[in-house]
Motif scaffolding. Structure first.
Motif, PDB file in Angstrom:
ATOM      1  N   VAL A  17      12.515 -15.664  13.583  1.00 43.15           N
ATOM      2  CA  VAL A  17      13.490 -16.061  14.602  1.00 43.15           C
ATOM      3  C   VAL A  17      13.696 -17.574  14.659  1.00 43.15           C
ATOM      4  N   ASP A  18      12.773 -18.339  14.078  1.00 44.29           N
ATOM      5  CA  ASP A  18      12.909 -19.801  14.036  1.00 44.29           C
ATOM      6  C   ASP A  18      13.590 -20.284  12.762  1.00 44.29           C
ATOM      7  N   GLY A  19      13.982 -19.357  11.892  1.00 46.79           N
ATOM      8  CA  GLY A  19      14.664 -19.739  10.652  1.00 46.79           C
ATOM      9  C   GLY A  19      13.738 -20.015   9.488  1.00 46.79           C
ATOM     10  N   ASN A  20      12.416 -19.788   9.673  1.00 43.99           N
ATOM     11  CA  ASN A  20      11.490 -19.908   8.541  1.00 43.99           C
ATOM     12  C   ASN A  20      11.647 -18.691   7.637  1.00 43.99           C
ATOM     13  N   ARG A  21      11.599 -18.924   6.328  1.00 46.17           N
ATOM     14  CA  ARG A  21      11.682 -17.813   5.370  1.00 46.17           C
ATOM     15  C   ARG A  21      10.376 -17.725   4.594  1.00 46.17           C
ATOM     16  N   PHE A  22       9.769 -16.550   4.665  1.00 45.93           N
ATOM     17  CA  PHE A  22       8.476 -16.312   4.011  1.00 45.93           C
ATOM     18  C   PHE A  22       8.667 -15.478   2.750  1.00 45.93           C
ATOM     19  N   ILE A  23       7.975 -15.867   1.677  1.00 47.84           N
ATOM     20  CA  ILE A  23       7.906 -15.003   0.501  1.00 47.84           C
ATOM     21  C   ILE A  23       7.030 -13.822   0.879  1.00 47.84           C
ATOM     22  N   ASP A  24       7.529 -12.623   0.617  1.00 47.01           N
ATOM     23  CA  ASP A  24       6.885 -11.400   1.109  1.00 47.01           C
ATOM     24  C   ASP A  24       5.974 -10.796   0.038  1.00 47.01           C
ATOM     25  N   PHE A  25       4.667 -10.954   0.230  1.00 47.71           N
ATOM     26  CA  PHE A  25       3.693 -10.303  -0.649  1.00 47.71           C
ATOM     27  C   PHE A  25       3.011  -9.142   0.089  1.00 47.71           C
ATOM     28  N   GLY A  26       3.725  -8.566   1.079  1.00 49.25           N
ATOM     29  CA  GLY A  26       3.136  -7.482   1.866  1.00 49.25           C
ATOM     30  C   GLY A  26       3.965  -6.211   1.930  1.00 49.25           C
ATOM     31  N   SER A  27       5.301  -6.348   1.874  1.00 45.72           N
ATOM     32  CA  SER A  27       6.223  -5.197   1.946  1.00 45.72           C
ATOM     33  C   SER A  27       5.954  -4.314   3.159  1.00 45.72           C
ATOM     34  N   GLY A  28       5.559  -4.921   4.288  1.00 46.00           N
ATOM     35  CA  GLY A  28       5.255  -4.104   5.472  1.00 46.00           C
ATOM     36  C   GLY A  28       4.156  -3.094   5.186  1.00 46.00           C
TER      37      GLY A  28
END
Length: 444
Positions: free
Chosen positions: A53-64
């Motif tokens: 919500v703050d506009g940070n983009r994370f590389i996803d190594f979890g896939s939920g």
């Protein structure tokens, strides 16, 4: 593909001000027992990126946790689910059935191992699938005992907590648990006393001996095992272990259940992880990656076993929800169209090469393991004693989070970093994520 830009971006502290504000609201209204790995609140996700919500983009190594294998907003999933939403959201399959449920069952019969006649029943969650697999096995065999394994994880319902081996946070204070559950040794190669080469045959012999002496094979309804263990630490049972147990089950009329909830649907570079050693289970449980993020689970297996339960004995109000079924058909369409099994193998090649090189530089890495896009490193204080290093594991995860890389931990000892990138992640994001991980090792 997703419209979300596929690039990492850290523009605030992690968590940022908007996430902190939502966290305060959460603390006031959401039960404390519901945890979170990273207290940033998601706004959008797709491809290999989660944006907060703050506009940070994370590389996803979890896939939920291995759910969004096709991405968190895959076109075919969104399209099919949207079309279904416009038609109807629910009728309950047990009241008035619909084609989507049948189509998912047909797809599962086609994709799961073995060329025997198969049938399926659909549910809401992995734990429900495991619980129903046990119900079916008991109904078919007329027996009660269930055999599970050290380090196994099968869910959070009462029966599946009994099947799960880890106390904290899954079982602590929640007993008494369901009876007639027996735990036997697992072929955990890295920690096997006589070495990984001996783990498969020795652990199988021990497991069979314990079943024979402590339970009696004639009392066992089901053997339930994850072909690659998830929560227990991404442990691949040593070669020969699964085939030996499969044979033992066949010889004694025991239903062999493969829990593929985390390892299924292209995650390990095959449709199902049990295919690696040619193991054909009697029943297979699936969830997580099945429907692109919509809640759906299944038990699929030999038709004569699945038909053992009396009419009305299986089901649930929401089981096989039509929107979730549409999502599953979109997810499977995407997996086939993009050949995500091949993509998972490519991810493995990239990750294992980098992680093996890191293991040569950092003594804290005791083991690099896994298959496909289900890869892990086990961290130890000393490579000789193999004493687990959970504090270092937690510190590394936190350091990655601060730099915009979402990673998860797991393992019975809390000392495993696990990597579950979406199978649609770009090679550039994968490499950048591994760079961040290596920098975190250098700092810590």
């Amino acid at each position: 593909m997703t419209a979300l830009p596929q690039e990492r971006r850290v523009v605030t502290a992690v968590p940022g001000p908007k996430s902190q504000e939502l966290q305060a609201r959460r603390a006031a209204s959401v039960a404390r027992g519901v945890g979170s790995v990273l207290p940033v609140f998601a706004a959008r996700a797709g491809g290999g990126i989660v944006e907060d919500v703050d506009g940070n983009r994370f590389i996803d190594f979890g896939s939920g946790i291995a759910v969004t294998s096709v991405g968190a907003s895959a076109e075919a999933v969104v399209r099919r689910a949207t079309e279904q939403l416009q038609d109807f959201t629910h009728t309950c399959f047990m009241v008035t059935p619909y084609e989507g449920y049948v189509a998912v069952a047909e797809a599962l019969a086609e994709l799961t191992p073995g060329d025997h006649a198969k049938k399926s029943a659909l549910f809401n969650s992995g734990a429900e699938a495991v619980e129903n697999a046990v119900k079916v096995a008991r109904s078919y065999t007329g027996r009660q005992a269930v055999v599970v394994f050290d380090h196994g994880y099968h869910g959070r319902t009462n029966l599946t907590m009994a099947l799960t081996s880890k106390n904290m946070p899954y079982k602590h204070g929640f007993g008494p648990f369901a009876p007639e559950v027996y735990r036997v040794p697992l072929a955990y190669g890295y920690r096997w006393p006589t070495g990984p080469a001996n783990a498969g045959p020795e652990a199988a012999a021990q497991a069979v001996d314990q079943i024979a002496k402590q339970i009696g094979p004639e009392n066992v309804a089901a053997i339930v095992i994850e072909p690659v263990l998830g929560e227990g630490g991404f442990i691949e049972p040593a070669k020969g272990f699964l085939p030996a147990l499969r044979k033992f089950a066949s010889d004694h009329g025991i239903v062999f259940v493969a829990d593929e909830i985390q390892s299924g649907f292209c995650r390990t570079g095959q449709w199902f992880a049990c295919e690696d050693e040619g193991v054909v289970p009697d029943l297979i449980t699936t969830a997580k990656g099945i429907a692109g993020g919509l809640p759906l689970a299944a038990v699929t297996g030999r038709a004569e076993i699945m038909d053992a339960a009396h009419a009305g004995g299986l089901g649930g109000t929401y089981g096989g929800n039509p929107v979730a079924c549409a999502g599953a058909l979109g997810s499977i369409e995407t997996m086939k169209e993009l050949d995500l099994n091949a993509r998972a193998k490519a991810i493995e090649a990239t990750m294992k090469a980098r992680l093996t090189a890191m293991a040569e530089k950092f003594d804290v890495i005791g083991d690099v393991r896994g298959r496909g896009a289900m890869i892990a490193i086990e961290l130890v204080k000393d490579r000789t004693t193999k004493e687990p290093a959970p504090e270092t594991t937690a510190a590394l995860a936190k350091a990655c989070h601060q730099e915009g890389l979402l990673v998860l931990t797991c393992g019975t000892y809390g000392n495993v970093l696990r990597f579950l990138p979406p199978l649609v992640i770009g090679e550039d994001l994968l490499t950048e994520g591994l760079d961040i991980l290596e920098q975190a090792f250098t700092r810590i």
